[in-house]
Design an enzyme around this catalytic site. Sequence first.
Site, PDB file in Angstrom:
ATOM      1  N   ASP A   1       6.961  -4.387  -3.486  1.00 21.75           N
ATOM      2  CA  ASP A   1       7.916  -3.563  -2.804  1.00 21.75           C
ATOM      3  C   ASP A   1       7.659  -3.859  -1.006  1.00 21.75           C
ATOM      4  OD1 ASP A   1       8.725  -2.031  -4.599  1.00 21.75           O
ATOM      5  OD2 ASP A   1       7.465  -0.344  -4.283  1.00 21.75           O
TER       6      ASP A   1
ATOM      7  N   LYS B   1      -6.336   9.412   4.216  1.00 20.39           N
ATOM      8  CA  LYS B   1      -5.610  10.385   5.038  1.00 20.39           C
ATOM      9  C   LYS B   1      -6.296  11.227   5.915  1.00 20.39           C
ATOM     10  CE  LYS B   1      -1.817  11.059   1.663  1.00 20.39           C
ATOM     11  NZ  LYS B   1      -0.969  11.951   0.796  1.00 20.39           N
TER      12      LYS B   1
END
Length: 360
Positions: free
Chosen positions: A111, A162
Amino acid sequence: MKALILVGGFGTRLRPLTLSLPKPLVEFCNKPTVVHQIEALVEAGVDHVILGVGYRADIMETELKKHEERLGIRISMSYEDQPLGTAGPLALAREMLLENAEKPFFVLNADVVCGYPFKNMLDFHSKHGCEGTICVTKVEEPSRYGVVVYSDDGKIDRFVEKPSSFVSNKINAGLYLFNTTILERIELKPTSIEKKIFPEMCKEAELFAMELPGYWMDVGQPKDFVIGSSMYLDHVSRTKPELLCKNESCLGNVLVDKTATIGRNCQIGPDVVIGPNCVIEDGVCLQKTTIMEGSKIGSHSWINNSIVGWKCNIGKWVRMEGVSVLGEDVKIRDELYINGGRILPHKEIGESIPNPAIIM
């Protein structure tokens, strides 16, 4: 030199386009994403590209055969019967990666679009002399990602998933260069290279980070596909401006295939891609949009921030925006408004879609 491209997913985030083609073959700026990657690898000296495939592998093999011949390289398929994560495909392709192995090999996520600094990676990898190099890129909101923490020389200390407070604004860019010894770490089973293999390499001080120069985007979903197209066109404007359209109707960075036709009094751009054999009738306005091969845009239509798939027919005075995505062979009747519509292939739309919706 070899490279493994991870292309095994179903491409669900990029539907409805991936209902017609596997995601790596969907044209990004008039060329399949995976072909952008393969051409850059060949330029860096790669002569054997291995594709870790699962979904619609037969189409991939047929389509890439012609690129294999054109580029004078070897393209092989490594077939996944079940999803193997991001590390398992390396074990599956072990024999091909070790065949006549004299140099490190690249691994890419399918991608990713960027400037593909493969030669720089080779130089950096050679200088640190350890087992692995990963590219990292800077992001504005690191709390959304797993970030990479490393020293000034590039040696990776740890990965933080995160983070709630700032520890780094660099994330994994999905481009890797490994010595073949990494294959001794990976078993043939579903495994995450990011969560299992990389932490092991960090503990042994065998993994280094190289900051990616220029633009980077994961174009696996429509919003990012549109943003990535704008980034790519900006990159082309600085590196190969002769490829961009000089038509008086084109404003800003616009890429138009030579077989497409553009009518009078149009406003095309900025950040527009028009594919082969497309017809853009008089008075059309396009911005931040990709029009794929064989599609027709009726006169005085206005399309912004959208993707029009192959062989679509957009009527006159249509307004489309809100990251609308049309699959293959979609027809939109005259004078309709489409806002955030995701329309599956072979549909005819006779009513406006004022709010984001999937039309099956």
